[in-house]
Design an enzyme around this catalytic site. Sequence first.
Site, PDB file in Angstrom:
ATOM      1  NE  ARG A  44       0.209   1.177   3.488  1.00  0.00           N
ATOM      2  CZ  ARG A  44       1.221   1.926   3.858  1.00  0.00           C
ATOM      3  NH1 ARG A  44       2.409   1.641   3.880  1.00  0.00           N
ATOM      4  NH2 ARG A  44       0.808   3.451   3.922  1.00  0.00           N
ATOM      5  N   GLY A  45       0.341   2.493  -0.097  1.00  0.00           N
ATOM      6  CA  GLY A  45       1.029   3.642  -0.402  1.00  0.00           C
ATOM      7  C   GLY A  45       1.100   3.765  -1.682  1.00  0.00           C
ATOM      8  CB  ALA A  46       0.078   6.694  -4.075  1.00  0.00           C
ATOM      9  CD  GLN A 194      -3.007   2.499   6.902  1.00  0.00           C
ATOM     10  OE1 GLN A 194      -3.971   3.000   7.926  1.00  0.00           O
ATOM     11  NE2 GLN A 194      -3.840   2.313   5.866  1.00  0.00           N
ATOM     12  CG  ASP A 235      -3.155   7.614  -1.547  1.00  0.00           C
ATOM     13  OD1 ASP A 235      -3.024   6.597  -1.857  1.00  0.00           O
ATOM     14  OD2 ASP A 235      -2.946   8.087  -0.285  1.00  0.00           O
ATOM     15  CG  ASN A 245      -2.620  11.429   2.541  1.00  0.00           C
ATOM     16  OD1 ASN A 245      -2.266  10.700   2.032  1.00  0.00           O
ATOM     17  ND2 ASN A 245      -2.220  11.522   3.776  1.00  0.00           N
TER      18      ASN A 245
END
EC number: 5.3.1.23
Length: 345
Positions: A44-46, A194, A235, A245
């Site tokens: 995960r994370g753009a 997260q 994001d 975000n």
Amino acid sequence: MKALEWMGDSLKILDQTRLPVEIKYRMAATYEEVAEAIEKMEVRGAPAIGAAAAYGYALGAIGYSGELADLPAHMEKVQHRLAETRPTAVNLFWALRRMEDRLRDQHEAKELAEIRQALVAEAENIAEDDRRVNRLIGEHGNAIVTAEANILTHCNAGALATVEYGTALGVIRAAQQAGKKVHVYAGETRPFLQGARLTALELMNDHIPVTLIADNMAGFLMQQGNIDLVIVGADRIAANGDTANKIGTYSLAVLAHAHGIPFYVAAPTSTIDLKVPSGQDIPIEERNPKELREVFGVQVAPPEVPVYNPAFDVTPAKLITGIITEKGIVTSPYSVNLLKMMVRS
């Protein structure tokens, strides 16, 4: 710990849903496995999603055994499957466009092996670009951090959200490496935690002072004068500077504005989507209601209670002090200055 690593014929993905309790990897050998890992937020994370999708696209070609003439149709199916995994993170679509462009460049190729090699090389380029870009974001962002600073961050925009180093946490890392005395307050980031599970772990591993707080404590910390700066990732950033975000970011921006605290977004230019005029046009992913009704499999709410679970919110540009990119720091008016920067790059 690396979020992902190319192993030659498969993608090694750190299952971030298991952290910090367990370190477990998925060896994704097909594009479908990569898609599943993205959907389940194992990766995960753009920026990391974009890189993973690029490798997944390459795996789509590696796993293809049909006729060369039918490859484009197959790769269109691969692209569609990967693109549907997470609708908000624009880096996903940016990376897939690069992979599609590379495939089109191979129209004169006579062998599948040649095309596969080209696609793997492009995925590797995307990953390497992310490593380089994040370091530059850190260098530019270091300028906004004072010699001593208490910094609040949200979710995880660190090495685990990228190929390496991080965006918001990259700024913090750069400040520490420059000899500055930083202390980070990490919001837990409900419902997927997260901040608690990932950001706290990253910073502790790097020996950067960090204090974990519940999300609803941020306003009180600001009121007490304990926060000097807020830095978050992104994001998707619209043409006017509105920023999508992790859910809860907008609340922090409002609180920071009310207390006169600078609020910065750190993101690569690949996160800027000039085709989207404003935040109203950014698609917001909604996730499984179970993420709110349960915590790690333990029921914490009535099983039939209705749930609203958007994964992201949008922070209006007017609440953002600046956007830190690999090209420098962009400030208002964003609709003018983002376009200028993107045209120059």
